[in-house]
Structures are given as structure tokens and as C-alpha cells.
Write an enzyme that holds these catalytic residues in place. Structure first.
Site, short mmCIF file in Angstrom:
data_model
loop_
_atom_site.label_atom_id
_atom_site.label_comp_id
_atom_site.label_asym_id
_atom_site.label_seq_id
_atom_site.Cartn_x
_atom_site.Cartn_y
_atom_site.Cartn_z
N ASP A 175 -9.49 4.45 -1.37
CA ASP A 175 -10.37 4.81 -0.26
C ASP A 175 -11.71 5.38 -0.71
O ASP A 175 -11.99 6.57 -0.56
CB ASP A 175 -9.64 5.83 0.63
CG ASP A 175 -8.34 5.25 1.18
OD1 ASP A 175 -8.15 4.03 1.07
OD2 ASP A 175 -7.53 6.02 1.71
N ASP B 99 0.86 -1.19 0.00
CA ASP B 99 0.00 0.00 0.00
C ASP B 99 0.90 1.24 0.00
O ASP B 99 2.13 1.13 0.13
CB ASP B 99 -0.85 -0.08 1.28
CG ASP B 99 -1.92 0.99 1.38
OD1 ASP B 99 -2.27 1.59 0.35
OD2 ASP B 99 -2.40 1.23 2.52
N GLU C 102 2.61 5.15 -3.84
CA GLU C 102 2.58 6.18 -4.93
C GLU C 102 3.91 6.87 -5.09
O GLU C 102 4.24 7.21 -6.23
CB GLU C 102 1.47 7.19 -4.63
CG GLU C 102 0.07 6.61 -4.68
CD GLU C 102 -0.26 5.72 -3.48
OE1 GLU C 102 0.36 5.91 -2.42
OE2 GLU C 102 -1.10 4.82 -3.61
C1 NOJ Z 1 -4.58 3.45 2.91
C2 NOJ Z 1 -5.32 2.38 2.19
O1 NOJ Z 1 -5.95 2.90 1.06
C3 NOJ Z 1 -6.32 1.73 3.12
O2 NOJ Z 1 -6.98 0.70 2.44
C4 NOJ Z 1 -5.61 1.22 4.36
O3 NOJ Z 1 -6.54 0.67 5.24
C5 NOJ Z 1 -4.85 2.35 5.03
N1 NOJ Z 1 -3.92 2.91 4.09
C6 NOJ Z 1 -4.09 1.88 6.27
O4 NOJ Z 1 -3.09 1.01 5.94
#
Ligand code: NOJ
Length: 924
Positions: free
Chosen positions: A596, A520, A523
Site C-alpha cells: 500500500d 493478499d 502475512e
Molecule cells: C490490502 C492490499 O494491499 C490492497 O492492495 C487491497 O486493495 C486491499 N487489501 C483490499 O483487498
């Protein structure tokens, strides 16, 4: 102090209930991003200047050189600026796999003759994405036929295509069967910002017509200064799809599937689509704003023809789209890097996907578990919690394959560590999950906490494997763990150490074999950085500025992890990695999701065009957080999202740390039941999804197909983005995405009979039909003429279904005919690469059903998964092929019979026991 306040506010905003939506002021618009402003301005001045004006780019015909095998043509373009001539070498390459590459570099940089002011560690070269984005070396064709013309040259290639190059002003047109399809620089917006001195008498000489001197050497945004050591270096060009009214692709945006115009007007955007991988917190729907990933690939569709363009550039990029009555023009503007464009022409969109994928690779065939249902939340809190969830899934009869751990499983957000109080024995936990063949996917991000006594960070710092700031020192920024460093995924030296961290002997998760990874924030997300990312003047291994490689950063990080997991498993199983950030080529290492999303109906709705866009752009292994990430979905929204998710190639529920628990069995009846039933439906359809993934992995086909893939000549389908087909199965679905919807109006794109998936009711006639949608109803039709395969026995997880018998579902067309295909292998290993797989092709005509194995009938092809049989054949039709009560089966020289029972619009052959490893036929 201000910076600390900004971080705290940002973190606070992440944790509180969302109310405001995206902070657009955190992200640059075109005017604020000077290279975009300069190039939009340039194009506007060209338009104003009108016909009398000529582009300053000219191909020097005396430089044209054709290699002996005729697949590559070299030359130089001259850019005239005042009395200067800037030398831009150009290469035209014709590919054996289809398509043409036009690549333009800058001679003075190749020669290393430019000053990179004060920065010897920065390379003067323009970044070429091929090393990481391409699947391997390009294969060149030798069928291109070159001819000089009065003002340029032309090349006939792939027999029916022709590339016509005009030398002055420089432009390139592509024709198929005599009809113009794509033109490059037809509008004269080509602008190649060449290297120039920062000071001295010559400065003005380098400023060309229509060029504004804005942000050449420095720009500021949101109190962040960006120093441009190499000066202005954007590349821009217009690409017109001649005769095409619809274009698609260029993910990632939360927008309609058929891309909108971007220069104002009703329903259009004001801003260009932007490709710049960012942590776009609480993104907006129907917006051209950038998101977490970028694929600079655009596809166009019209009656009888398809085209594709791949703009091979990993820097910050904007794309303006404008349309006239007949055609669509895209204006591509990148901040740095090579001007490198691929053009693909074909009769079908699938062929465009195949040609594009031949360059950047196809989707890695996922293990069967990875296309089952995934349960995630931020966070499952302990071993006990994980096992309790598993038990509740089992008690409720809801299958699931993977449980996920978000950042809280670690000790103070230090990756590769476990919070020992909550997860005292991770291997024990994984072994327990393995009893029902479940997997664990913990998160590992690219930021590394700058903490004492943390070997991972000290190793990266000591060895110098970190990303550097513009002074060449380790870059520090903030992310989940607080102050962090970023590993530099461009530096190959750290791979061995990364492998060690994942090794089965003593590495993360010890000996467990059911561990896969979530990458994650790649970017990369930097909370206190410009646009929540890294400063563009950071420096990576190889002397690249971050601006050169920004959009490919996420991909390189996942590559690291992929290599390590392949080593961990000795290449015995295919690793699964989910990434948030992606680029062209990321499909080779796993899945993406749309980040998100909010728990609101509009986010459920937009997820469908988002996933269709991923599919046509070569990265179909895609999904959205089922239920939405921020907030608490109503039970109805969760059910409708779980039902839509049945079709997401990547099917995962996820939730923010502050949202209430919402596992699918949690709500009161009927919602727990509708959720379970939806997930069970996905499991029944796994053979069909796996077959679609096989096509994705061998020829780049989308898993969910937009309607124009099936009925390409029906122009009414070109902007439909709330319906889709599942691969070639003929299943047409239109998930409910409106609150309280009592019915959907499904558009049926042709005159074939379509059968309701549950009742077999016939819908006939091109046009809109009503399907009533009580909560339990998922609107799905089967198109007559297709055959798909299911596995109807309920199990707890996908791997447990491996030997289960199959059901063949035949939907007859008006002539009583149908065709279909099943791909199967062990669902785990790479053995399919050694021929251990089955492709069974089915056809029905009159009263005969036939299956032929295109991979042969040898037992070797089913070695790793055994002799799976069919337990049922369902034939659905307006007119059924027989009234007989028994069918005769022929297989491998043997004959036996099975009972047929009739029902409304269908007959079912019970327990016919044909096997998937053999050719067989059935007489009805
Ligand atoms: C951002 C991610 O998009 C989300 O899915 C995740 O729960 C949080 N980071 C925390 O790791």
C-alpha cells in the site's frame, strides 16, 4: 470492548484519506521485542569486553567426522554456560551448485528431552525451512578437500575457495583466491539460546555471561501477551563481509538499495532492519521497518568479488549493519528456529544469484500476458464496469492484459462466492474478456469468514484444518469479512478440498481458462492481532508455533493455490499468482508487489530501490502500485508512475477504494496520451522483458539489473539506485521521479557510446549527462555493444502479439560490434520444458550480422508458436557499418536481399524476413 473499538478504529483508518502515515506504535522496535534486545545487548557487552574476552562456543574436534564422499562434515559445538555444556550438533555441507551450508541444531531438542510446558501438541524441535523454501533436495559436491589444522580444520572447495574453521573460540572464515571474504562469528556475537528449565535450582546455571533475563517466558506488547512455551530460543551471529563496503538485499523494506548502517549516525538508521511479515499500513519510506515479505538473503559487492549469505530462518528476524573503513558486519538475530547459514563466493553477482537460486529455486517463467499491463482497483464494481473499462482501453489505443477484482466482488467477503447482483455470470464475463485474450485476476485471501451457511468455513472447521490458538482450539480473528478463521497452510490434508474449490468442473469461475489469482493479506494480516498479525503462540499443523514459521506463512498459502491452479489447468498453462507476503522460494510461484504505497512522489522514487532489491534477492517478478494506492495522484504523478512502471517486471496500476477513478485514459491530454504511449512502449519491449525473465527463470538473474551487474569494477555505481539496466539488453533507464523535473542527470558508468533510445543522440564518457525530460520523455539510453528485440505492432493484449514480426535493435560499440539474445516460446504452456523454445544469439562484427540458435534449428522447437520473422533491423552507431542501400540475407541455404534506408546515427533494413527458428546471417 476495547478490542472492538481498536478494530473499528483500524478499519476506519483504512478507509479514510491517509494523513498520518505508519502507526509505528503498532509495531515492535528492537527494545520491545525481547529476543532482539537481549542479542543487541549481548553483542554490545562483547564489544565492551574487548580482546581479552573469548566466545563460549567451542568446536569439539574429537567429534569431527567427514563423510566418505567429503561433501559433508559433522561435529558438535559445545556452548559453555557456567559449568554446563550444551551440545549443538553442526553440519558443514558443500554444494554441487556452489556454496557452503553451516547448520547448527540443539541436541536436547532433537532427543525430545525438553519439557514444552503444558503443551504436548507443540514440537520441541527447531524449525528447518527446507521443506517449503527449498526447490528440492540439495545436491552435494564431492570436490571438497578436508585437512586438520592446529586449532580446527580447513576445506578447499570449488577449487579456489577455502573454508577455515577455528575450533576455539568457534569461528568460520571463507577465502577466495587466498583473500578473506566472509567470516562467521569473527566478532563473537554468536548466541544460541538453548532450552532451559522454567523453575528449580538450575535456572541460574543456565544464564550465561552477558545474558539478560528479559522476556524469557512471556512478554507483552500493546496489551497482547505472548507466552513462550519453549522459553528463550533465539539464534544470533555476526557475519562480516571482509573488504566489502556495500551490502544489498534482505527485502522487504522501503529503503535505499545499498543498505545503511543501523546503529545511529547521520543518514543511518537507529533500528536494525527487521524481517517480519506484517500488514504495514501506510508504510514509511527510508525506513528499516518490516513490511509484507521477507527474504533473509544478503549480497555484497566489491571490486573483483561478490559474496552472498542466506540466513535460512523463517522466524522474526532483525539485522544490524555496521561498517568500518573496509568491511561490513551484519548481525543476524532470529527469535527461534535453526541457525542455518549459506555462504556463496564468486567473481560476479550473477553467479551468486545462480548459486542461491539453485537452493530456493528460480522465478517461474510467467506467461506472456503476466508481463503485460494489469489494471486493478479496489474495486471494479460489476460485469458491466469490467467490460466498459475494457472497451475504453481499446478505444484509447491502450493495450492491457489483465483486469483485477478486489474483495468487493464476493458476497459479503466470502471467498469463492460472487455477488450475484453485480456479477451475475462470471464465466460469461471471462469469455468476453477472452475474445481479446484478456484475463481476470480475482482476490482470494487466507482468512475465511465465520458465517453460517458458508460451506468453506464449515468444512475447514469440521475437518480441523484451521490454525489453532495456544489452547489448541480454532483461532478466530478479524479481517475484511469480520470474524474469520484462518486455514492452516501447513496442513496438507486440505489441499484436495482447495483443489476442488478451484476446479474447472464446478469450482470457482467454472470452466473459464483465463482466471488467475491474487493472494493478499497472507502475512497473515489479522486486524485485532499483535502487530496486525497472528499471535506468535498460535499453533500450526506439525506442532509448530506461529513464531517458528511466521515469515514463511504467506509462501505456504500461495503454494496451496499454485497446486490447485496447476490441477485446474491440467498443467497446460502456467498459473499466475500475485502474493503480498513472500519468503525465500516465493519466486517459484509468481509475483509480488510492494503493497500500500501512497500516491506521493517519494513512494514512486523508493519503488525503484525496492524493485532492485527484490531482483538481487532472487524474486525479480516485482512491482509497485502504479499511481500509488492511497490518495489521488496528480495527472503528472500518474504519468511519471506509468512511465516508471514500463520497467517494473510486474506492471500493475491499483488504487484504494476511496481514490478517484484514474484509468490511464481518464485524464485530459496530454496525460492520457503520455500514459498510453508508456504502456505501448512496454508492449514493444515485451520480447526483451521475456528474455530477461528467461534468464531469471534459469539462473536467477534480476530482470532489472543494478549498474554494478554490468560494470562491477566501477565503485561509483555501488550506491546508485535510481538507474538500472533492463536484463542484458543494454537499455539503461532512469525514470523521472521528481515533480516538475525538466531534466535528469543520468550517470553513464563507462566509456562506451550510449545512444538516446528515441533520438539516437550519442552520450559518451563515464560520468553524468543531462537528458531533458518533457512530460512525454522517458530517459532511456542504449549501451553500445548490445542488441535487443522489440515487437512494434500495436495490439490490444500480449497474447495477440504472439505471431507478430519482430524488430532487431543493434547498438554498436566503438569497434562496430554488438551482441544480444532472444528467448521465445509459446508464452503460455509448459511446453518449453520439453524443448519447445528458441534461444537466438545475435552478434555483429564489421559488416556482418549473425544469428545462431543455441537450441538447434529443428522445427520442433517452434512447434507451439510458429515461424516468427523479423520485419526490421535497426542499427544505431556513431560510425555505421555500410553506405550500401541493400543487405543480403542468408538462411537455410537460401539468399535474398532487403532494402537499407539511412537516418540520423542509424540505418534500417526493411522487411528482411529472417526467422527466429533458424540460423541466419546478413551481409551489409
Ligand atoms: C490490502 C492490499 O494491499 C490492497 O492492495 C487491497 O486493495 C486491499 N487489501 C483490499 O483487498
Amino acid at each position: 470492548m476495547l478490542r472492538v473499538l481498536a478494530i473499528s478504529l483500524f478499519l476506519l483508518a483504512l478507509l479514510v484519506e491517509p494523513i498520518l502515515g505508519v502507526k509505528s506504535n503498532l509495531f515492535k522496535n528492537c527494545d520491545q521485542n525481547k529476543f532482539c534486545k537481549r542479542n543487541r545487548h549481548y553483542a554490545d557487552r562483547v564489544v565492551e569486553a574487548g580482546k581479552g574476552w573469548t566466545s563460549p562456543y567451542e568446536l569439539d574436534m574429537s567429534s569431527i567426522e567427514q563423510k566418505s564422499d567429503s561433501s559433508v562434515i559433522n561435529g558438535r559445538i559445545v556452548k559453555h554456560v557456567n559449568d554446563l555444556e550444551i551440545d549443538l550438533p553442526v553440519t558443514f555441507s558443500f554444494l554441487e551448485t556452489g556454496g557452503v551450508r553451516v547448520s547448527v541444531d540443539e541436541q536436547q531438542r532433537i532427543d525430545g528431552k525438553i519439557d514444552v510446558y503444558g503443551h504436548d501438541s507443540i514440537t520441541p524441535n527447531r524449525y528447518n525451512i527446507s521443506q517449503f523454501a527449498f526447490a528440492g533436495p540439495l545436491k552435494l559436491s564431492n570436490d571438497a578437500v578436508f585437512t586438520k589444522t592446529d586449532n580446527g580444520f580447513k576445506v578447499v572447495y570449488e577449487n579456489v575457495n577455502e573454508m577455515v574453521v577455528k575450533a576455539s573460540p568457534f569461528s568460520v572464515d571463507f577465502y577466495r583466491s587466498g583473500k578473506k571474504q566472509v567470516s562467521l562469528n569473527g566478532k563473537g556475537w554468536l548466541n544460541y539460546e538453548h532450552w532451559r528449565p522454567i523453575e528449580g535450582d538450575d535456572v541460574k546455571k543456565h544464564v550465561g555471561e552477558f545474558e539478560i533475563e528479559d522476556g524469557f517466558w512471556e512478554e507483552e506488547f500493546d496489551s497482547f501477551k505472548d507466552k513462550k512455551t519453549k522459553g528463550p530460543e533465539a539464534v544470533a551471529m555476526d557475519v562480516t563481509f571482509e573488504g566489502y563496503k556495500h551490502v544489498y538485499g534482505i527485502p522487504e523494506h522501503a529503503d535505499k538499495f545499498s543498505l545503511r548502517e543501523t546503529r545511529g549516525g547521520e543518514g543511518n538508521h537507529q533500528e536494525p532492519y527487521r524481517l517480519y511479515n506484517v500488514d504495514i499500513f501506510e508504510y514509511e519510506t527510508n525506513s528499516p521497518m518490516p513490511m509484507y515479505g521477507s527474504i533473509p538473503f544478503m549480497q555484497a559487492q566489491t571490486k573483483g568479488a561478490s559474496a552472498g549469505v542466506f540466513w535460512a530462518n523463517a522466524a522474526d528476524t532483525y539485522i544490524d549493519i555496521t561498517k568500518d573503513k573496509k568491511s561490513t558486519t551484519s548481525h543476524w538475530i532470529s527469535e527461534a528456529g535453526l541457525l542455518d547459514v549459506f555462504v556463496f563466493l564468486s567473481d560476479t553477482p550473477e553467479e551468486i544469484n545462480r548459486q542461491y537460486g539453485a537452493i530456493v529455486g528460480y522465478t517461474l517463467l510467467p506467461q506472456s500476458f503476466a508481463i503485460g499491463y494489469h489494471q486493478c482497483r479496489w474495486n471494479y464494481n460489476s460485469e458491466e464496469d469490467v467490460l466498459d473499462i475494457t472497451e475504453k482501453f481499446d478505444q484509447s489505443g491502450t493495450p492491457y492484459d489483465v483486469i483485477w477484482l478486489d474483495v468487493e466482488y464476493t458476497e459479503e467477503k466470502k471467498y469463492f462466492t460472487w455477488n450475484k447482483a453485480l456479477f451475475p455470470d462470471p464465466v460469461r464475463m471471462m469469455n468476453k474478456l477472452d475474445q481479446s485474450k484478456r484475463k481476470l485476476v480475482p482476490i482470494i485471501d487466507p482468512h475465511i469468514k465465520n458465517a453460517d451457511n458458508y460451506k468453506v468455513v464449515s468444512t475447514f472447521k469440521d475437518k480441523g484444518w484451521t490454525t489453532k490458538n495456544n489452547k489448541g482450539e480454532t483461532f478466530f480473528g478479524h479481517c475484511w469479512p469480520g470474524e474469520s478463521i484462518w486455514l492452516d497452510p501447513f496442513n496438507p490434508a486440505a489441499q484436495n478440498y482447495w483443489d476442488e474449490l478451484f476446479s474447472k468442473a464446478g469450482g470457482f469461475g467454472g470452466g473459464a481458462e483465463n482466471l488467475h489469482i491474487w493472494n493478499d493479506m497472507n502475512e497473515p494480516s489479522v486486524f485485532d492481532g499483535p502487530e496486525t498479525s497472528m499471535p506468535k503462540d498460535n499453533i500450526h499443523y506439525g506442532g509448530w508455533e506461529h513464531r517458528d514459521i511466521h515469515n514463511i506463512h504467506g509462501l505456504t498459502f500461495v503454494n496451496y493455490t499454485m497446486k490447485s491452479l496447476n490441477k485446474r489447468y491440467g498443467n497446460k498453462q502456467r498459473p499466475f499468482i500475485l502474493t503480498r507476503s513472500f519468503f525465500a522460494g516465493s519466486q517459484r510461484t509468481g509475483a509480488m508487489w510492494t503493497g500500500d504505497a501512497m500516491s506521493k512522489w517519494e513512494y514512486l522514487k523508493i519503488s525503484i530501490p525496492q524493485i532492485l532489491t527484490q531482483g538481487v534477492s532472487g524474486m525479480p517478478f516485482a512491482g509497485s502500485d502504479v499511481g500509488g494506492f492511497f490518495g489521488d495522484p496528480s495527472p503528472e504523478l500518474l504519468t511519471r508512475w506509468t512511465q516508471a512502471g514500463v520497467f517494473y517486471p510486474f506492471y500493475r496500476a491499483h488504487a484504494h477504494i476511496d481514490s478517484k477513478r484514474r484509468e490511464p485514459y481518464m485524464h485530459e491530454p496530454p496525460y492520457n496520451v503520455t500514459n498510453r504511449d508508456a504502456i505501448q512502449l512496454r508492449y514493444r519491449l515485451l520480447p526483451t522483458f521475456y528474455t530477461a525473465f528467461h534468464d531469471a527463470s534459469t539462473k536467477g538473474s534480476p530482470v532489472l539489473k543494478p549498474l554494478y551487474y554490468i560494470t562491477p569494477d566501477n565503485e561509483r555505481v555501488y550506491d546508485i539506485d535510481d538507474e538500472f539496466f533492463v536484463g542484458d539488453s543494454g537499455i539503461l533507464a532512469m525514470p523521472v521521479t521528481d515533480e516538475g523535473a525538466k531534466a535528469v542527470d543520468i550517470y553513464v558508468p563507462d566509456d562506451k557510446p550510449y545512444y538516446d533510445y528515441d533520438t539516437y543522440k550519442v552520450y559518451k564518457g563515464e560520468g553524468t549527462h543531462v537528458i531533458y525530460t518533457p512530460l512525454e520523455k522517458i530517459p532511456m539510453l542504449m549501451r553500445g555493444g548490445h542488441i535487443h528485440v522489440r515487437r512494434d505492432r500495436h495490439r490490444r493484449s500480449a497474447e495477440l502479439m504472439k505471431h507478430d514480426p519482430l524488430t532487431l535493435v543493434i547498438a554498436l560499440d566503438s569497434d562496430g560490434a554488438a551482441r544480444g539474445k532472444l528467448y521465445n516460446d509459446d508464452g503460455i504452456s509448459y511446453e518449453f520444458q520439453n524443448g519447445d523454445y528458441v534461444v537466438q544469439e545475435f552478434s555483429v562484427k564489421g559488416n556482418k550480422i549473425q544469428a545462431k540458435n543455441s537450441n538447434g534449428n529443428d522445427k520442433a522447437h517452434t512447434k507451439s508458436f510458429g515461424n516468427v520473422k523479423f520485419e526490421r533491423v535497426i542499427i544505431v552507431g556513431e560510425k555505421l557499418p555500410t553506405k550500401s542501400t541493400s543487405a543480403t540475407i542468408h538462411q537455410a541455404g537460401k539468399t535474398w536481399s532487403a532494402q537499407i534506408s539511412p537516418s540520423q546515427n542509424s540505418i534500417t533494413i526493411r522487411n528482411p524476413r529472417m526467422s527466429i527458428g533458424q540460423d541466419w546471417s546478413i551481409d551489409l
